[in-house]
Design an enzyme around this catalytic site. Structure first.
Site, short mmCIF file in Angstrom:
data_model
loop_
_atom_site.label_atom_id
_atom_site.label_comp_id
_atom_site.label_asym_id
_atom_site.label_seq_id
_atom_site.Cartn_x
_atom_site.Cartn_y
_atom_site.Cartn_z
N SER A 87 2.21 27.27 74.74
CA SER A 87 3.39 27.95 75.30
C SER A 87 3.68 27.54 76.74
O SER A 87 4.78 27.80 77.24
CB SER A 87 3.21 29.46 75.24
OG SER A 87 2.20 29.88 76.15
N LYS A 158 1.73 32.88 82.17
CA LYS A 158 3.17 32.57 82.20
C LYS A 158 3.56 32.21 83.63
O LYS A 158 2.80 32.36 84.57
CB LYS A 158 4.00 33.77 81.72
CG LYS A 158 3.70 34.25 80.31
CD LYS A 158 4.06 33.25 79.24
CE LYS A 158 3.67 33.73 77.86
NZ LYS A 158 3.85 32.69 76.83
#
Length: 311
Positions: A87, A158
């Protein structure tokens, strides 16, 4: 001449040296006497045994001290984290082990736009932590602390896109995400990815962060939780630290470069952040047609995050 008498009475000092007789063992001390006699025959044996025994004890003690030091450093200073998904590609790859700086943030230092953060997604990306065996969790935590196991299912990595008060919008006429009206040049994105396939227009609540993965088409991030409690925002107190280095594999050793994509973004005006999590601005319907604050997910969004951590 009495020769027999002469032999028995001659000077004992003229006789050859003879070993002194081993005294009889007292009751209950037979093993001690035998060991003493054996050590007398092999004087080096007891010395070697003592050295070996002491060496093993010292080695065990040193191992315990080293392990304790590693766990302390991992708990409070720098902790390795295993990246199990793509991701964050191409910045972070599957199988990378990043070193997370736990001293990066404090009372006077908060995450900035563009930072790569590791955080506990409980309450924002994951509604509640799964129940687990305390012993198994402790063992897993010890291995994860030294980078030998995957992080907890509630841990994510993230990139910070918006901080408290920021208005984050997708997208402008050229398909770029804007923060406080400034379009981002996101050169860190995965090749071929659009900045976002999900339209949104939100203002980040104070004390929270809006985060997204670099591989936008393969990342479940703040966009997927707009309709969930918390509106996809990550509370500052859930931030574990900043990912500053790649420690493994050896061919990827090095520090993670800071991006200049947010260099022109101005600070949000005072009092611009709403009280409601994930609020749309403008007072009308959100981009999906749902009224602001309705809790309805955006297209492509969902409820609690699925899949593996960091996804």
């Amino acid at each position: 001449m009495d020769t027999e008498n002469t032999r028995t009475e001659r000077d004992r000092s003229s006789e050859p040296d003879r070993p002194d007789p081993v005294p009889a063992a007292e009751p209950g001390t037979a093993g001690t006497t035998e060991e003493r006699a054996r050590s007398g025959r092999f004087p080096g044996l007891s010395r070697v045994s003592g050295l070996l025994g002491g060496s093993w004890r010292r080695s065990a003690l040193l191992a315990v001290v080293c392990l304790g030091a590693v766990l302390l450093v991992s708990r409070f200073v720098v902790q390795p984290f295993h990246i199990p998904s793509g991701s964050m590609e191409p910045t972070l790859r599957t199988g990378d082990r990043v070193l997370v700086n736990k001293l990066a943030y404090g009372p006077d230092e908060e995450p900035e736009r563009g930072d790569l953060i590791v955080f506990d997604g409980t309450g924002s990306f994951v509604r509640e932590a799964a129940e687990s065996n305390p012993v198994q969790e402790a063992v897993r935590g010890a291995f994860a602390a030294v980078g030998l196991a995957e992080p907890a299912e509630t841990d994510f990595v993230k990139r910070v896109i918006g901080v408290g008060g920021d208005r984050v919008v997708c997208c402008d006429e050229e398909g770029r995400i804007t923060v406080n009206g400034v379009a981002l040049d996101e050169r860190y994105l995965h090749p071929g990815d659009a900045p976002s396939d999900v339209a949104f227009d939100i203002v980040v609540r104070p004390g929270t962060l809006w985060v997204m993965g670099d591989h936008r088409s393969d990342s479940r991030d703040s966009r997927d939780h707009l309709g969930a409690p918390g509106g996809g925002m990550v509370p500052l107190e859930k931030v574990i630290g900043r990912a500053d280095w790649i420690g493994w594999p050896a061919g990827r050793w090095g520090s993670l470069e800071r991006t200049d994509a947010f260099a022109r973004v101005p600070d949000a005006p005072e009092g611009s952040a709403p009280d409601a999590p994930g609020s749309w601005t403008g007072g009308g319907p959100g981009p999906s047609g749902a009224p602001a604050g309705s809790g309805a997910p955006f297209p492509g969004g969902g409820g609690a995050a699925g899949g593996r951590p960091h996804g």
